[in-house]
Design a protein around this motif. Structure first.
Motif, PDB file in Angstrom:
ATOM      1  N   SER A  66       0.707  -1.520  -0.080  1.00 62.74           N
ATOM      2  CA  SER A  66       0.102   0.077   0.121  1.00 62.74           C
ATOM      3  C   SER A  66       0.602   1.372  -0.185  1.00 62.74           C
ATOM      4  N   ILE A  67       0.179   2.248  -0.238  1.00 64.67           N
ATOM      5  CA  ILE A  67       1.113   3.479  -0.637  1.00 64.67           C
ATOM      6  C   ILE A  67      -0.029   4.752   0.560  1.00 64.67           C
ATOM      7  N   GLY A  68       0.581   5.716   0.896  1.00 66.01           N
ATOM      8  CA  GLY A  68      -0.076   6.198   1.851  1.00 66.01           C
ATOM      9  C   GLY A  68      -0.396   7.165   1.174  1.00 66.01           C
ATOM     10  N   LEU A  69      -1.706   8.800   0.519  1.00 65.37           N
ATOM     11  CA  LEU A  69      -1.674   9.719   0.505  1.00 65.37           C
ATOM     12  C   LEU A  69      -2.461  10.849   1.488  1.00 65.37           C
ATOM     13  N   VAL A  70      -1.653  12.198   2.081  1.00 65.04           N
ATOM     14  CA  VAL A  70      -1.774  12.376   2.517  1.00 65.04           C
ATOM     15  C   VAL A  70      -2.361  13.987   1.890  1.00 65.04           C
ATOM     16  N   VAL A  71      -3.655  14.288   2.243  1.00 66.36           N
ATOM     17  CA  VAL A  71      -3.745  15.926   1.430  1.00 66.36           C
ATOM     18  C   VAL A  71      -4.350  16.867   2.128  1.00 66.36           C
ATOM     19  N   PRO A  72      -4.506  18.184   2.704  1.00 70.18           N
ATOM     20  CA  PRO A  72      -5.351  18.523   3.105  1.00 70.18           C
ATOM     21  C   PRO A  72      -6.494  17.914   2.896  1.00 70.18           C
ATOM     22  N   SER A  73      -7.646  18.414   2.302  1.00 70.03           N
ATOM     23  CA  SER A  73      -8.821  17.576   2.267  1.00 70.03           C
ATOM     24  C   SER A  73     -10.082  17.221   1.115  1.00 70.03           C
ATOM     25  N   TYR A  76      -1.546  -2.334  -6.381  1.00 69.71           N
ATOM     26  CA  TYR A  76      -1.126  -1.586  -4.797  1.00 69.71           C
ATOM     27  C   TYR A  76      -2.475  -0.753  -4.567  1.00 69.71           C
ATOM     28  N   SER A  77      -2.456  -0.395  -2.905  1.00 74.05           N
ATOM     29  CA  SER A  77      -3.527   0.164  -2.114  1.00 74.05           C
ATOM     30  C   SER A  77      -3.513   1.342  -1.926  1.00 74.05           C
ATOM     31  N   VAL A  78      -4.350   2.756  -1.500  1.00 70.68           N
ATOM     32  CA  VAL A  78      -4.306   3.776  -1.066  1.00 70.68           C
ATOM     33  C   VAL A  78      -4.787   3.830   0.334  1.00 70.68           C
ATOM     34  N   LEU A  79      -4.111   4.312   1.127  1.00 66.52           N
ATOM     35  CA  LEU A  79      -4.738   4.809   2.258  1.00 66.52           C
ATOM     36  C   LEU A  79      -4.244   6.203   2.396  1.00 66.52           C
ATOM     37  N   LEU A  80      -5.631   7.209   2.788  1.00 70.32           N
ATOM     38  CA  LEU A  80      -5.950   8.489   2.248  1.00 70.32           C
ATOM     39  C   LEU A  80      -6.369   8.727   4.142  1.00 70.32           C
ATOM     40  N   GLY A  81      -5.735  10.376   4.444  1.00 67.31           N
ATOM     41  CA  GLY A  81      -5.510  11.143   5.271  1.00 67.31           C
ATOM     42  C   GLY A  81      -5.592  12.260   5.058  1.00 67.31           C
ATOM     43  N   ASN A  82      -6.885  13.161   5.592  1.00 66.07           N
ATOM     44  CA  ASN A  82      -6.343  14.516   5.468  1.00 66.07           C
ATOM     45  C   ASN A  82      -6.498  15.337   6.506  1.00 66.07           C
ATOM     46  N   THR A  83      -5.255  16.835   6.346  1.00 64.96           N
ATOM     47  CA  THR A  83      -4.516  17.222   7.681  1.00 64.96           C
ATOM     48  C   THR A  83      -5.771  18.696   7.840  1.00 64.96           C
ATOM     49  N   GLU A  84      -5.940  18.748   6.650  1.00 61.83           N
ATOM     50  CA  GLU A  84      -6.155  20.173   7.613  1.00 61.83           C
ATOM     51  C   GLU A  84      -5.272  21.239   6.552  1.00 61.83           C
ATOM     52  N   ARG A  85      -4.257  21.283   6.293  1.00 58.95           N
ATOM     53  CA  ARG A  85      -3.158  21.972   6.102  1.00 58.95           C
ATOM     54  C   ARG A  85      -2.375  21.773   7.631  1.00 58.95           C
ATOM     55  N   ASP A  86      -2.700  21.000   7.985  1.00 59.35           N
ATOM     56  CA  ASP A  86      -2.112  21.339  10.379  1.00 59.35           C
ATOM     57  C   ASP A  86      -0.759  20.309   9.890  1.00 59.35           C
ATOM     58  N   ALA A  87       0.822  20.814  10.395  1.00 54.51           N
ATOM     59  CA  ALA A  87       1.494  20.245  10.300  1.00 54.51           C
ATOM     60  C   ALA A  87       0.988  18.865  11.360  1.00 54.51           C
ATOM     61  N   ALA A  88       0.641  19.415  12.217  1.00 58.16           N
ATOM     62  CA  ALA A  88       0.679  18.003  12.945  1.00 58.16           C
ATOM     63  C   ALA A  88      -0.230  16.944  12.711  1.00 58.16           C
ATOM     64  N   VAL A 142       3.344   1.096   5.797  1.00 60.41           N
ATOM     65  CA  VAL A 142       3.647   2.135   4.776  1.00 60.41           C
ATOM     66  C   VAL A 142       4.433   2.710   4.557  1.00 60.41           C
ATOM     67  N   ARG A 143       5.506   1.872   3.379  1.00 62.19           N
ATOM     68  CA  ARG A 143       6.955   2.962   2.983  1.00 62.19           C
ATOM     69  C   ARG A 143       7.171   4.077   2.294  1.00 62.19           C
ATOM     70  N   SER A 144       6.144   4.531   1.861  1.00 56.97           N
ATOM     71  CA  SER A 144       5.924   5.396   0.392  1.00 56.97           C
ATOM     72  C   SER A 144       4.884   5.676   1.120  1.00 56.97           C
ATOM     73  N   ILE A 145       4.765   7.538   0.805  1.00 54.74           N
ATOM     74  CA  ILE A 145       3.027   8.223   0.801  1.00 54.74           C
ATOM     75  C   ILE A 145       3.696   9.371   0.289  1.00 54.74           C
ATOM     76  N   VAL A 146       2.708  10.063  -0.485  1.00 53.70           N
ATOM     77  CA  VAL A 146       2.120  10.780  -1.204  1.00 53.70           C
ATOM     78  C   VAL A 146       1.833  12.242  -0.384  1.00 53.70           C
ATOM     79  N   LEU A 147       2.464  13.132  -0.576  1.00 51.24           N
ATOM     80  CA  LEU A 147       2.339  13.863   0.734  1.00 51.24           C
ATOM     81  C   LEU A 147       1.469  14.814  -0.241  1.00 51.24           C
TER      82      LEU A 147
END
Length: 370
Positions: A64-71, A93-105, A119-124
């Motif tokens: 899997s790869i990670g995808l972390v986006v604002p929203s 591959y599968s994609v695991l998604l997260g939304n950050t609202e543009r927050d660094a934390a 997961v060792r590869s992340i698209v940020l």
């Protein structure tokens, strides 16, 4: 029928189990084409399905790869997520998604969780100037692909960037408006705290300077709040900005917005003032989201080729760990200007000399710089 093993696939294809493993993990580019064909055919005949849970336990990694986006509530990010997932599924591959609202934390928390999940590869999807908050994971071997953020001098050498050339995009939008005869051309962005936004504005200013106009004399809406992650906030910035700009001493005849959602907010504000989009005030966006073709009139915009960008991001995310050529650096694609009905020639009568709703709006908002 029992579970098919790699050893059975190898025997069926007349290759070693290592060769099958390399094929399954995307390391098949050094194989002979006929070897790849035999392995693929054996997998199909036997109905082999990799045991990804076992592989994760054995290697500490997942398929899997990670995808972390604002929203993903923002159509731009939602479309990119869809394109990346489509490309990833096709590649196994599968994609695991997260939304950050543009927050660094929140970015850091998602990276921590994805790392713990193997997961060792992340698209940020980030535009923060610094990646210092992610340094511990980069030191441990995280493959990080930043999207819509160019590599910075302070970034670790392993960081890869996939993006359009935002400066070129800003130039294309402004040059189009100038070519239509507009000389009072405003820029609407809200907060200018991100790298992609400053690059778009830099390109915008470059086009004005080439045309003999001083960018400092053109109205610019620069909000003091954080860069909005959601679509509604971006649209509201556009509405507020055009209301204040059209009430100012030199109302613009054309506006370039930082993205399509902000541009659609600008269009909404123009309509609310009883003015015509493309005739009284021309509007250019950036991104070419699906809503750009559905509004009336359709929005002139700078298109980001999201399918191509998604495929490039995936390629960097799943590339061979031993191939140093795939690690570090930037891939920039050229954006494309798409001309639609929201832009037209400069109006014969300037808005400031008309009577009507636009003259009754109170000016003086501190976010309006001219």
């Amino acid at each position: 029928m029992g579970t098919v093993t790699i050893q059975q696939v190898a025997a069926e294809a007349h290759v070693s189990p290592t060769t099958v493993s390399n094929y399954l993990t995307g390391r098949s580019e050094r194989m002979q084409p006929e070897t790849r064909d035999r392995v693929r055919a054996a997998i199909d005949r036997l109905g082999y399905r990799p045991n990804r849970a076992a592989r994760a336990l054995r290697t500490g990694k997942t398929h899997s790869i990670g995808l972390v986006v604002p929203s993903v509530a923002n159509p731009f990010w939602g479309t990119f997520a869809n394109e990346l997932e489509r490309a990833s599924i096709a590649a196994g591959y599968s994609v695991l998604l997260g939304n950050t609202e543009r927050d660094a934390a929140r970015e850091l928390r998602y990276v921590e969780d994805l790392w713990d999940a193997g997961v060792r590869s992340i698209v940020l999807g980030t535009s923060l100037p610094s990646l210092e908050h992610l340094q511990p994971f980069l030191d441990r071997g995280l493959r990080l692909i930043t999207f819509d953020r160019p590599v910075q001098p302070t970034d670790p050498p392993s960081v890869m960037s996939v993006s359009v050339d935002n400066s070129v995009g800003g130039y294309l939008g402004a040059a189009h408006l100038l070519g239509l005869g507009h000389t009072r051309v405003s820029f609407v962005a809200g907060a200018m705290q991100s790298l992609n936004r400053t690059a778009r504005y830099r390109g915008f200013c470059s086009a004005l300077t080439e045309a003999g106009l001083d960018p400092a004399e053109q109205a610019q809406w620069s909000g003091t709040d954080a860069v909005p992650a959601g679509a509604a906030e971006a649209a509201e910035i556009g509405r507020e900005a055009i209301t204040a700009m059209l009430a100012g001493p030199r109302p613009p005849t054309a506006v370039m917005a930082i993205n399509d959602m902000t541009a659609l907010g600008v269009c909404s504000g123009i309509r609310a003032l009883g003015l015509s989009i493309g005739a009284d005030v021309s509007v250019v966006g950036f991104d070419d989201i699906v809503l750009a073709t559905l509004c009336d009139p359709p929005l002139t915009t700078v298109r980001q080729p999201l399918p191509d960008l998604a495929r490039l991001a995936l390629r960097e995310a799943v590339g061979d760990d031993d191939d140093a050529a795939t690690r570090g650096g930037s891939v920039l694609l050229r954006p494309e200007l798409v001309v639609r009905g929201s832009t037209g020639p400069v109006p014969e009568v300037a808005i400031g000399r008309r009577s009507g709703p636009a003259t009754r709006v109170v000016a003086g908002d501190p976010r309006l710089v001219s």
